[in-house]
Scaffold this active site. Structure first.
Site, PDB file in Angstrom:
ATOM      1  N   ASP A 159       0.841  -1.199   0.000  1.00  0.00           N
ATOM      2  CA  ASP A 159       0.000   0.000   0.000  1.00  0.00           C
ATOM      3  C   ASP A 159       0.877   1.251   0.000  1.00  0.00           C
ATOM      4  OD1 ASP A 159      -2.318   1.494   0.110  1.00  0.00           O
ATOM      5  OD2 ASP A 159      -2.504   1.365   2.287  1.00  0.00           O
ATOM      6  N   GLU A 162       2.616   5.085  -3.986  1.00  0.00           N
ATOM      7  CA  GLU A 162       2.610   6.026  -5.138  1.00  0.00           C
ATOM      8  C   GLU A 162       3.929   6.767  -5.293  1.00  0.00           C
ATOM      9  OE1 GLU A 162       0.150   5.702  -2.847  1.00  0.00           O
ATOM     10  OE2 GLU A 162      -0.952   4.418  -4.223  1.00  0.00           O
ATOM     11  N   ASP A 211      -9.000   3.859  -2.302  1.00  0.00           N
ATOM     12  CA  ASP A 211      -9.976   4.300  -1.293  1.00  0.00           C
ATOM     13  C   ASP A 211     -11.222   4.896  -1.935  1.00  0.00           C
ATOM     14  OD1 ASP A 211      -8.029   3.458   0.390  1.00  0.00           O
ATOM     15  OD2 ASP A 211      -7.374   5.452   1.005  1.00  0.00           O
TER      16      ASP A 211
HETATM   17  C1  GLC Z   1      -4.808   3.277   2.729  1.00  0.00           C
HETATM   18  C2  GLC Z   1      -5.304   2.088   1.918  1.00  0.00           C
HETATM   19  C3  GLC Z   1      -6.386   1.372   2.676  1.00  0.00           C
HETATM   20  C4  GLC Z   1      -5.851   0.946   4.033  1.00  0.00           C
HETATM   21  C5  GLC Z   1      -5.337   2.154   4.804  1.00  0.00           C
HETATM   22  C6  GLC Z   1      -4.665   1.787   6.112  1.00  0.00           C
HETATM   23  O1  GLC Z   1      -5.799   4.228   2.827  1.00  0.00           O
HETATM   24  O2  GLC Z   1      -5.732   2.457   0.643  1.00  0.00           O
HETATM   25  O3  GLC Z   1      -6.857   0.261   1.950  1.00  0.00           O
HETATM   26  O4  GLC Z   1      -6.860   0.327   4.763  1.00  0.00           O
HETATM   27  O5  GLC Z   1      -4.388   2.868   4.025  1.00  0.00           O
HETATM   28  O6  GLC Z   1      -3.590   0.951   5.896  1.00  0.00           O
END
Ligand code: GLC
Length: 723
Positions: free
Chosen positions: A356, A359, A427
């Site tokens: 995650d 980017e 998200d």
């Molecule tokens: C980011 C991710 C999400 C995750 C969050 C906490 O917003 O896109 O899926 O739950 O971080 O890790």
């Protein structure tokens, strides 16, 4: 440079000292044969002619019989302003554009423009751009012709399909680098996708368990909570395969650590999950917390593995753990180091690795341009950072897990990511608009070699109404990766949180997913061989049908070869549906419809409009609670009557190992011929013994007097079944 009869690369550079390196392309060019005259160079392959005029320098592509496929704008061609490079192209009156991956907006991108700049698009609206991923590849359609164009440039890039040029031309370009693109001349979208994924790679077989139902949340806060949720699935007999640990399993959000109080015995927890037939996926982010004594921090510092400012000072930004450094994933040595650290997760038995914030994200978002990763500055590598993190993860866990297939999931991506990882669309929000947007994103990502794609079912931010939850879950059945996920602070999302009646609907829908797994798995096999995605915009096979681009119908898609799904929002109980040519059967009622027409379909929350194409061959199984279960050994072969002959490639293997790459699979073409009144099971290829022992035929639309006897699954030779 010619890569194949229908794949040509054009690279115009104003600096031939630039290193010719691609993160996406895995093929090499073949020998270039060309004809040259005073002002022209002509390259001819069996399917394509590229005519290059020298002055002015223009690149024009034609079919072998001389029809214009795509041409430079006569006046401008390729141009530089400072370091920015742009290619201006002729826009044909009827030209449509599809693709670019994870982009909002309509299926037909004509009249729109887009930016590729991987962004942590938290709380994004349904029209926002850019989002998390960069796939600078589109397909153009005009005059009954098709072509593809992949602009392999990692800088911030721009695509304008006649939006700001008064419909005079289209253009694409980037803030830096070369005008470096691959042109695809095949005359069908399927073949263009095959060529594009030949060039940039195809996915591997996913682990079967990753195709089951996945339950996630930010975050299940303790071992007890994780095990409690898993147990509840089993108690309630709601099938599921995967539990997730989001960031709170870590100690202070330090990657590759476990919180000793709330997750004191990861192995014990994962063993218990295994007992119940669950796999665990855990999250990792790139940001390494600045903290002396924390292994990844110490090692990263000692080896210069982190991003710096030009003066050599380490770059610092804040993310979940507080102040962090960022690994230079462009550097292979760093990727290797990163990959090895996964022992902290693989040793206790984690099976999937969720990448995650890559980017990369940092609070404040705009990482300064002067930040350096090795010799590369941020503007050049931002769009590939996420893919390279996923590559480091994939390569690392591949080594650690030996012959077991890992599951890698990434948020940021660049062209080629399909080789390493699944993706999800980030998200989203708990609204009907996001439900529809999510489907368009999946359909569009499918045009870029990605097939294993998920959307946060239910919506990440906000709380869905029970109706929306039910509706979205029913669409999740037909989403390649079926994961329910919600943000911190949102109401609990598990299937039993929505009242008894809704729980029953959700359960039934999840059961439908499990019945379809043999079909879905074969669909992924097709992705590995051809680059065709599992979820396919109708444009793939009906590019000449205007109705599939109509905004009313553009979200519809084929799920594999035979199933058409019409997404419907939660507040509407009827849906306008367009069925392309052919005959179709509504799955729930078996009612038959003529194609090439619109209809108003009933769409109660219990019954998403799902249609089966005539001639469909769909293997299904009886309900199991998770993919580890052996089941009852019966493979149901559903066949829907039709006017034309059809076939389906059935594929099965052990679902977990790489033995399939050494011939341990069961592959069999199943064909249906209504003229001959014959169903045929062709010879079995591969030496895997199917987990099914019996094939039971389920015929639809054949009349009540047609019955077929069961067939043994593991006979290898051709079976002819007249009816
Ligand atoms: C980011 C991710 C999400 C995750 C969050 C906490 O917003 O896109 O899926 O739950 O971080 O890790």
């Amino acid at each position: 440079m010619v890569y194949g009869p229908s794949v040509i690369r054009v690279c115009i550079s104003n600096d031939f000292n630039n290193e010719d390196k691609s993160f996406a392309v895995i093929q090499q060019p073949i020998e270039l044969v060309y004809k040259e005259s005073a002002n022209e160079i002509e390259i001819t392959t069996s399917t394509l002619i590229l005519r290059i005029t020298k002055s002015p320098l223009r690149f024009n592509f034609y079919t072998a019989d001389g029809k214009a496929l795509s041409e430079d704008d006569k006046r401008f061609g390729t141009n530089w302003q400072d370091s920015k490079v742009v290619n201006y192209r002729k826009l044909y009156p009827d030209e449509k554009f599809i693709g670019l991956g994870e982009k909002t907006g309509n299926l037909d991108r004509r009249g729109c423009n887009y930016v590729n700049w991987n962004t942590d698009a938290a709380l994004h609206g349904v029209n926002d751009d850019p989002l998390y991923k960069t796939f600078p590849f589109f397909i153009g359609l005009h005059s009954g012709l098709t072509y593809g164009l992949f602009f392999d440039n990692t800088h911030k890039s721009y695509f304008d399909f006649g939006a700001t040029t008064d419909e005079e031309m289209s253009w694409f370009g980037a803030d830096g680098g070369d005008m470096n693109y691959y042109f695809f001349s095949a005359q069908s979208i399927r073949e263009i996708l095959a060529d594009y994924t030949w060039l940039t790679g195809r996915m591997e077989m996913p682990p079967l368990w990753s195709l089951g139902y996945q339950q996630c949340r930010w975050s299940y806060m303790s071992t007890d909570e994780v095990l409690g949720i898993a147990k509840k699935f089993r108690d309630k007999q709601i099938p599921a395969d995967v539990m997730y640990c989001d960031i709170d399993y870590m100690d202070g959000f330090k990657i590759f650590t476990w919180n000793k109080e709330t997750f004191p015995d990861p192995k014990g927890m994962i063993d218990e999950l295994k007992e119940m037939g669950f796999k665990l996926v855990t999250i990792v982010d790139p940001g390494i917390k600045i903290e002396d004594g924390y292994q990844q921090y110490d090692e990263g510092i000692a080896n210069n593995y982190f991003a710096t400012y030009p003066n050599g000072e380490l770059y610092v930004a804040s993310v979940w753990p507080g102040r962090c450094h960022f690994p230079d994933f462009i550097n292979d040595e760093v990727k290797e180091w990163w990959g090895k650290a996964f022992t902290a997760l693989t040793e206790p038995g984690v099976a999937g690795f969720w990448n995650d914030m890559n980017e990369p994200a940092a609070w404040g978002q705009n990482i300064p341009s002067m930040v350096k990763f090795g010799d590369n500055y941020m503007p050049e590598i931002r769009n590939v950072y996420g893919m390279e993190m996923a590559k480091g993860t994939y390569d690392g866990v591949r080594k650690l897990l030996g012959n077991t297939r890992p599951f890698v999931l990434t948020r940021a991506a660049y062209a080629g990511t399909q080789r390493y990882s699944a993706v999800w669309t980030g998200d989203n929000a708990a609204t009907d608009e996001h439900l529809l947007l999510g489907q368009r994103l999946v359909n569009s990502l499918g045009l870029t070699g990605m097939s294993m794609i998920g959307v946060d079912i239910g919506g990440f931010m906000g709380n869905p109404t029970p109706q929306l939850m039910v509706r979205w879950n029913s669409l999740g059945v037909y989403t390649p990766m079926f994961r329910n996920h919600a943000a911190q602070g949102m109401v609990m999302r598990e299937p039993w949180e929505w009242g008894k009646e809704n729980e029953a609907i959700i359960k039934k829908d999840i059961e439908q997913r499990y019945k379809l797994l043999p079909y879905i798995y074969s669909g992924f096999y097709q992705s590995t061989q051809t680059g065709l995605p599992l979820s396919r915009t109708l444009a793939i096979d009906h590019a000449d049908d205007e109705n599939v681009f109509d905004v009313k119908f553009q979200n519809q898609f084929m799920f594999g070869d035979w199933i058409l799904v019409a997404p419907v929002i939660s507040t509407e109980l009827f849906a306008g549906v367009y069925l392309p040519k052919g005959e179709w059967y509504r799955l729930s009622s078996q009612q038959k419809f003529e194609g090439n027409q619109f209809l108003i379909a009933d769409a109660p929350l219990t019954d998403l409009p799902v249609f089966i194409k005539e001639g469909a061959i769909i293997p299904m199984q009886h309900i199991i609670q998770n993919t580890n279960e052996q089941g009852d050994g019966i493979l149901e072969l559903h066949i829907w009557n039709g006017k034309e002959a059809s076939e389906f490639v059935y594929y099965e293997d052990d679902g977990t190992s790489y033995n399939y790459q050494k011939g341990s699979y069961y592959k069999r073409v199943i064909s249906f011929d209504p003229q001959e009144r014959l169903i045929k099971l062709l010879e079995v290829e591969g030496d895997y013994v199917s987990k099914y022992s019996i094939i039971q035929f389920k015929l639809h639309g054949f009349g009540s007097d047609v019955h077929l006897a069961d067939v043994m699954m593991n006979g290898k030779e051709i079976v002819n079944i007249p009816y």
